[in-house]
Design a protein around this motif. Structure first.
Motif, mmCIF file in Angstrom:
data_model
loop_
_atom_site.group_PDB
_atom_site.id
_atom_site.type_symbol
_atom_site.label_atom_id
_atom_site.label_comp_id
_atom_site.label_asym_id
_atom_site.label_seq_id
_atom_site.Cartn_x
_atom_site.Cartn_y
_atom_site.Cartn_z
ATOM 1 N N TRP A 1 0.857 -1.190 0.000
ATOM 2 C CA TRP A 1 0.000 0.000 0.000
ATOM 3 C C TRP A 1 0.892 1.239 0.000
ATOM 4 N N ASP B 1 1.105 5.730 -1.424
ATOM 5 C CA ASP B 1 0.525 6.894 -2.089
ATOM 6 C C ASP B 1 1.631 7.611 -2.834
ATOM 7 N N LYS C 1 -0.919 -1.477 -4.156
ATOM 8 C CA LYS C 1 -2.259 -1.137 -3.696
ATOM 9 C C LYS C 1 -2.369 0.375 -3.478
ATOM 10 N N SER C 2 -3.566 0.893 -3.675
ATOM 11 C CA SER C 2 -3.803 2.329 -3.541
ATOM 12 C C SER C 2 -4.083 2.738 -2.100
ATOM 13 N N GLN D 1 -4.666 6.777 -0.060
ATOM 14 C CA GLN D 1 -4.627 8.235 -0.170
ATOM 15 C C GLN D 1 -4.377 8.866 1.194
ATOM 16 N N HIS E 1 -3.810 6.934 -9.040
ATOM 17 C CA HIS E 1 -4.105 5.567 -8.620
ATOM 18 C C HIS E 1 -4.938 4.830 -9.670
ATOM 19 N N HIS F 1 -3.907 1.261 -11.598
ATOM 20 C CA HIS F 1 -4.732 0.068 -11.795
ATOM 21 C C HIS F 1 -4.830 -0.303 -13.272
ATOM 22 N N GLU G 1 4.391 2.737 -11.025
ATOM 23 C CA GLU G 1 4.625 3.311 -9.695
ATOM 24 C C GLU G 1 5.894 4.151 -9.705
ATOM 25 N N VAL H 1 -9.769 1.391 -6.885
ATOM 26 C CA VAL H 1 -8.998 2.260 -5.988
ATOM 27 C C VAL H 1 -9.660 2.297 -4.613
ATOM 28 N N ASP I 1 -9.101 -0.894 -2.559
ATOM 29 C CA ASP I 1 -7.785 -0.948 -1.910
ATOM 30 C C ASP I 1 -7.776 -0.127 -0.631
#
Length: 232
Positions: free
Chosen positions: A6, A8, A39-40, A42, A102, A106, A118, A165, A168
């Motif tokens: 995970w 951001d 994985k997203s 925020q 994000h 995906h 990424e 998103v 996740d």
């Protein structure tokens, strides 16, 4: 063995953690048996996607950090970045809502290019000073990775992948993940924060041999970001 990460795009420790993790991975004889899924997450979903702020302004306005404290933290992170081979350029980094980025991540999974995407997003944000919430910028990044520009634009302008998103993000919350980067190793072990290369290497080796339940944070350290800011 599966590794779920995970992160951001606007988290500097996520970039450092990615580089350290990948360096550790390269040292392992079983690296080809490891599947990595990004994985997203925020850190600040309240940001206006049509606006940008510089890093110093954001820390002062959103987090309430005095300018001296914010500048000191930025300096420390830049030094950490150099150790991971990253030349952070916080002076030009644009803080914005990362939800569109994000969505592009995906989309890249469809082409087995999520790690490359990424990296491209991190570099665009932290090094090149690009707006990773801007459709034109994100479409160009997709094109550089061989992803059709028209498809990328359509995804970014629609609600396609919105559910992915949000799933996740919800999954992170249900698993008690409140800060990033957060690495889940084979669904059992966990490593949080931008740990050194040797820590990732040891954790991966240990996980390869055995797993435990439930999640156990092997290296619950600092150098991560959550909704309240970043800590060192």
């Amino acid at each position: 063995m599966k590794i779920e990460i995970w992160s951001d795009v606007m988290c500097p420790f996520c970039y450092i953690g990615k580089n350290n993790f990948e360096q550790a991975l390269e040292k392992l004889p079983f690296k080809d048996q490891i599947e990595v899924e990004w994985k997203s997450f925020q850190l600040d979903p309240t940001l206006d996607p049509s606006e940008t702020k510089n890093t110093l302004t954001y820390f002062k306005e959103k987090k309430g950090f005095p300018e001296a404290q914010a500048s000191q933290m930025i300096s420390q992170v830049k030094q950490m970045g150099k150790g991971a081979g990253i030349d952070f350029n916080f002076e030009t980094a644009l803080i914005t809502n990362t939800f569109p980025a994000h969505k592009l991540l995906h989309l890249s999974k469809k082409y087995n290019k999520s790690s490359e995407m990424e990296e491209a997003l991190f570099e665009a944000h932290f090094v090149e000073g690009k707006n990773v919430g801007d459709i034109e910028t994100l479409t160009a990044l997709a094109g550089k990775l061989g992803i059709d520009n028209a498809e990328a634009r359509l995804v970014l302008m629609s609600d396609e992948f919105d559910q992915d998103v949000n799933h996740d993000i919800s999954e992170a919350k249900s698993n008690g993940i409140s800060g990033v980067p957060f690495f889940v190793l084979n669904g059992k072990y966990a490593v949080s924060g931008a740990q050194p290369v040797e820590v990732f290497e040891n954790a991966l080796q240990q996980t390869y041999k055995e797993t435990v339940s439930p999640f156990k944070d092997l290296y619950n350290g600092e150098n991560s970001c959550d909704a309240d800011g970043c800590s060192i």
